[in-house]
Motif scaffolding. Structure first.
Motif, mmCIF file in Angstrom:
data_model
loop_
_atom_site.group_PDB
_atom_site.id
_atom_site.type_symbol
_atom_site.label_atom_id
_atom_site.label_comp_id
_atom_site.label_asym_id
_atom_site.label_seq_id
_atom_site.Cartn_x
_atom_site.Cartn_y
_atom_site.Cartn_z
ATOM 1 N N UNK A 1 64.614 27.934 -29.866
ATOM 2 C CA UNK A 1 65.400 28.687 -28.884
ATOM 3 C C UNK A 1 64.607 29.778 -28.158
ATOM 4 N N UNK A 2 63.579 30.306 -28.819
ATOM 5 C CA UNK A 2 62.791 31.390 -28.230
ATOM 6 C C UNK A 2 61.753 30.885 -27.226
ATOM 7 N N UNK A 3 61.536 29.582 -27.182
ATOM 8 C CA UNK A 3 60.606 29.009 -26.221
ATOM 9 C C UNK A 3 59.147 29.048 -26.616
ATOM 10 N N UNK A 4 58.881 29.299 -27.900
ATOM 11 C CA UNK A 4 57.489 29.311 -28.357
ATOM 12 C C UNK A 4 56.848 27.927 -28.267
ATOM 13 N N UNK A 5 57.671 26.901 -28.217
ATOM 14 C CA UNK A 5 57.171 25.536 -28.136
ATOM 15 C C UNK A 5 56.330 25.303 -26.876
ATOM 16 N N UNK A 6 56.598 26.088 -25.837
ATOM 17 C CA UNK A 6 55.882 25.920 -24.566
ATOM 18 C C UNK A 6 54.376 26.126 -24.769
ATOM 19 N N UNK A 7 54.008 27.153 -25.527
ATOM 20 C CA UNK A 7 52.593 27.422 -25.795
ATOM 21 C C UNK A 7 51.961 26.277 -26.584
ATOM 22 N N UNK A 8 52.755 25.701 -27.506
ATOM 23 C CA UNK A 8 52.246 24.587 -28.315
ATOM 24 C C UNK A 8 51.977 23.362 -27.450
#
Length: 199
Positions: free
Chosen positions: A179-186
């Protein structure tokens, strides 16, 4: 020459899910709770709705049967709860690096206008209501696989862990969207690691 294929879920990845805000708004005027209505959705109509076996009108009538709200107003509540997420604005940038494909359990009627701004940057769009099958059933992943550049590395992003397992069976690299959008960096890191361009 593009190398990596990027497959993105829509709801919870590019556009907000209409749960829980949608369910809270529809149950506010009735005694039924958010949890009860969500469970009824999952057990009674989830698959027929997402696979297109149930019409949009039938869905609104089903929902109106539990909530004292006119179907027209329910539709307004739905669209008021659908908003683009940060990754949506990154699609044009990512499309310069990779072929982007969408795979969504959704209704095409609800996504058409929302997706219009990024359609020029998409290699393909697969929506369950158009295909007659939905995640996590394997057939819809095979439909997407047939649209991918054969032999290229594939990254798949979804906000539900259960939807990642079939993708892993196809040897796709998977990313769980938080939900926090940290996946984008991954994802950005994976694209770099996969050496997106063949030189």
């Amino acid at each position: 020459m593009k190398k990596t294929q990027l497959v993105l879920d829509v709801a919870g990845v590019l556009i907000t899910n209409f749960s829980p805000a949608f369910w809270h708004d529809t149950t506010r005027a009735n005694g039924i709770t958010f949890g009860e209505l969500k469970l009824l959705f999952a057990t009674e109509i989830r698959k027929p709705l997402w696979t297109g076996q149930m019409s949009e009108e039938a869905f609104w009538n089903w929902l109106a049967g539990y909530c004292p709200v006119e179907p027209k107003e329910l539709k307004t509540i739905l669209f008021n709860n659908l908003h683009t997420m940060p990754a949506f604005d990154l699609v044009p940038e990512w499309s310069a690096q990779t072929d982007i494909h969408l795979l969504s359990n959704h209704r095409s009627e609800w996504l058409q206008m929302l997706l219009d701004p990024i359609r020029p940057y998409l290699a393909s769009v697969t929506i369950s209501s158009d295909e007659g099958c939905c995640k996590p059933d394997l057939p819809i992943y095979h439909i997407v696989a047939s649209k991918l550049d054969e032999g290229k590395s594939t990254i798949y992003v979804d906000d539900q862990a259960k939807n990642l397992r079939p993708a892993e069976e196809l040897s796709w690299s998977t990313v769980l969207a938080d939900p926090e959008g940290q996946w984008i960096k991954l994802v950005q890191k994976k694209l770099q690691e996969m050496d997106t361009y063949i030189i």
